[in-house]
Design a protein around this motif. Structure first.
Motif, short mmCIF file in Angstrom:
data_model
loop_
_atom_site.label_atom_id
_atom_site.label_comp_id
_atom_site.label_asym_id
_atom_site.label_seq_id
_atom_site.Cartn_x
_atom_site.Cartn_y
_atom_site.Cartn_z
N LYS A 20 -52.58 17.45 33.44
CA LYS A 20 -53.93 17.74 33.91
C LYS A 20 -54.60 18.81 33.04
CE LYS A 20 -53.29 16.21 38.65
NZ LYS A 20 -53.41 16.51 40.09
N ALA A 21 -53.77 19.62 32.38
CA ALA A 21 -54.32 20.64 31.47
C ALA A 21 -54.72 20.02 30.14
CB ALA A 21 -53.29 21.73 31.23
N ALA A 22 -54.28 18.77 29.88
CA ALA A 22 -54.59 18.07 28.63
C ALA A 22 -54.17 18.90 27.43
CB ALA A 22 -56.07 17.72 28.55
N ASP A 23 -52.95 19.43 27.49
CA ASP A 23 -52.44 20.33 26.45
C ASP A 23 -51.15 19.75 25.89
OD1 ASP A 23 -51.17 22.41 25.02
OD2 ASP A 23 -52.18 23.94 26.22
N ASP A 24 -51.19 19.25 24.65
CA ASP A 24 -50.03 18.61 24.04
C ASP A 24 -48.87 19.59 23.86
OD1 ASP A 24 -51.38 16.22 23.93
OD2 ASP A 24 -51.99 16.45 21.83
N LEU A 25 -49.19 20.84 23.50
CA LEU A 25 -48.14 21.82 23.29
C LEU A 25 -47.40 22.10 24.60
CD1 LEU A 25 -46.67 23.80 21.47
CD2 LEU A 25 -48.44 25.49 21.97
N ARG A 26 -48.15 22.29 25.67
CA ARG A 26 -47.50 22.52 26.97
C ARG A 26 -46.69 21.30 27.38
NH1 ARG A 26 -52.16 26.00 28.54
NH2 ARG A 26 -51.28 28.00 29.22
N GLY A 27 -47.21 20.12 27.08
CA GLY A 27 -46.47 18.91 27.41
C GLY A 27 -45.11 18.87 26.71
N ALA A 28 -45.10 19.30 25.44
CA ALA A 28 -43.84 19.32 24.69
C ALA A 28 -42.89 20.38 25.23
CB ALA A 28 -44.13 19.59 23.21
N LEU A 29 -43.44 21.52 25.61
CA LEU A 29 -42.61 22.58 26.19
C LEU A 29 -41.94 22.11 27.48
CD1 LEU A 29 -45.07 25.54 25.61
CD2 LEU A 29 -42.76 25.41 24.65
N VAL A 30 -42.71 21.42 28.30
CA VAL A 30 -42.17 20.89 29.54
C VAL A 30 -41.12 19.82 29.24
CG1 VAL A 30 -42.70 19.58 31.63
CG2 VAL A 30 -44.19 21.46 30.93
N GLY A 31 -41.40 18.97 28.25
CA GLY A 31 -40.45 17.93 27.88
C GLY A 31 -39.12 18.51 27.43
N SER A 32 -39.18 19.57 26.65
CA SER A 32 -37.95 20.23 26.21
C SER A 32 -37.23 20.87 27.39
CB SER A 32 -38.28 21.29 25.16
OG SER A 32 -37.11 21.87 24.64
N GLY A 33 -38.01 21.42 28.33
CA GLY A 33 -37.42 22.00 29.53
C GLY A 33 -36.70 20.95 30.36
#
Length: 414
Positions: free
Chosen positions: A192-205
């Motif tokens: 919902k934040a439309a943030d690719d970097l945050r998406g990758a951080l979450v994916g790694s988490g």
């Protein structure tokens, strides 16, 4: 050895209270009298109301107090209370249930709170970090509801960051169901934040949750995808972009090494070293720390996992003490564990136990939630009996001595 169900309810209350909480302190937490606490530990006056009060104060379900299920290992009372509070915050905020007196906060205040959570986490103070995450989640949720449409993306991003640190705390202390829930909510918020970097951080988490849950194939696929999605052009990348990518590709190397995939681990490790060399120094950002020292210390553990003991020891010798000071406390402690394991693999028994003992004494709170100390103690087959007994006592192991040689059998994994 007695099973948890073999003890009486009063004995279980006493053990759950532990050494860190006195009967007087437990009475204050529950609102019960000291006499009632004493009687409860003697299996007297165990009313449902008393059990409910004790359950809340000790952070343990009534089923645990009554012996129907065992408590989580390595947790003390404050850990259990933190987990209950954090669990309530994660599940309630995701369901839109917010305390009526909760107040919104500024984005700057929320970011500062998140940074403080990460600082505590990387110092190894997991209970403190989790205790701070819970109110931060509530504040972030209230703030999101209070925002205008054009500020939604930033608010969702901050909420994603807060759920992510909640997932990391839960995963580290072994509460896997809560870790899965929190990282799932972090993913929704990142989208919902439309943030690719945050998406990758979450994916790694999420990949790290998979790794701790022994889902190695899923962990590797997701770790590699998360790194690939944010791979920067080195010539124009910022230190922040390099740090995030470096930590991601390094983690992919860690997962590959756990699977015994030497080729993929080496490929990812090469990228990790190249990224660290490009950076030239350690950079802390987005809840992670990466740079050339991190790349090298992490390579020690990766080579240990692959059975390349010689390479691991060579890397250990190349790292200077002053370089380690640039790492977080948790990263330094992990390096000591990997060093001790490499020494054990090389049959350097006393050196391994000396390294392990120093780490355990220097960071007892961090060590309580680690599995490697018990593994190292089991692995050491010939060593100074006195030192082995000291280390075993620190991590909770039984040490039989046979024919003059000491060996350790794990009693509980920390």
């Amino acid at each position: 050895m007695n099973q948890w169900s073999d003890y009486s309810t009063g004995e279980r209350i006493h053990m759950l209270r532990g050494r860190e909480i006195t009967q007087e302190q437990l009475a204050e937490r529950t609102g019960l009298s000291v006499a009632t606490i004493r009687q409860a530990e003697q299996d007297r006056r165990l009313t449902l109301q008393t059990l409910m009060s004790l359950s809340d104060a000790l952070g343990a379900d009534i089923s645990v107090i009554q012996g129907q299920q065992a408590p989580r290992r390595a947790m003390v009372a404050d850990d259990r209370r933190m987990v209950r509070t954090l669990s309530s915050a994660v599940h309630d905020t995701a369901a839109g249930i917010i305390p009526p007196n909760a107040e919104p906060a500024t984005f700057d205040d929320l970011r500062e709170a998140i940074e403080q959570c990460w600082a505590l986490y990387w110092e190894g103070n997991f209970s403190e970090a989790g205790s701070l995450v819970a109110p931060s989640l509530i504040s972030a949720s209230v703030t999101l509801c209070d925002q205008s449409a054009n500020a939604d993306c930033e608010a969702w991003g901050i909420l994603s960051d807060t759920y992510r640190i909640a997932a990391y705390v839960a995963n580290l202390i072994g509460v896997r169901d809560l870790a899965y829930a929190a990282i799932g909510h972090a993913q929704v918020a990142a989208e919902k934040a439309a943030d690719d970097l945050r998406g990758a951080l979450v994916g790694s988490g999420r990949a790290w949750v998979y790794l701790r849950d022994a889902r190695l194939g899923d962990a590797l696929s997701l770790a590699e995808k998360s790194a690939t999605d944010i791979e920067p052009r080195f010539s124009v990348a910022t230190p922040t972009e390099l740090a995030v990518y470096g930590s991601h590709i390094n983690f992919a190397a860690v997962v590959a090494s756990r699977m015994g995939n030497e080729e993929r681990a080496a490929d990812h490790l090469s990228q990790s070293h190249a990224t660290g060399a490009r950076m030239g120094k350690e950079v802390r950002t987005h809840g992670t720390l990466f740079g050339p020292v991190t790349a090298t210390t992490q390579a020690v553990g990766i080579n240990v996992s692959l059975g390349a003991t010689g390479k691991a020891l060579t890397l250990i010798d190349s790292i200077k003490e002053k370089q380690l000071s640039s790492l977080s406390d948790a990263a330094q402690n992990r390096f000591k564990m990997d060093k001790a394991m490499a020494q054990a693999d090389a049959k350097m028994w006393d050196a391994s136990l000396e390294t392990l003992e120093k780490a355990l004494i220097g960071a007892p709170e961090w060590a309580r939630h680690q599995t490697l100390p018990g593994v190292i103690a089991e692995k050491v087959g010939r060593a100074s009996t006195a030192r082995l007994r000291r280390v075993s006592k620190l991590i909770g192991v039984r040490v039989p001595v046979d024919n003059g040689f000491a060996s350790a059998t794990a009693k509980s994994a920390l």
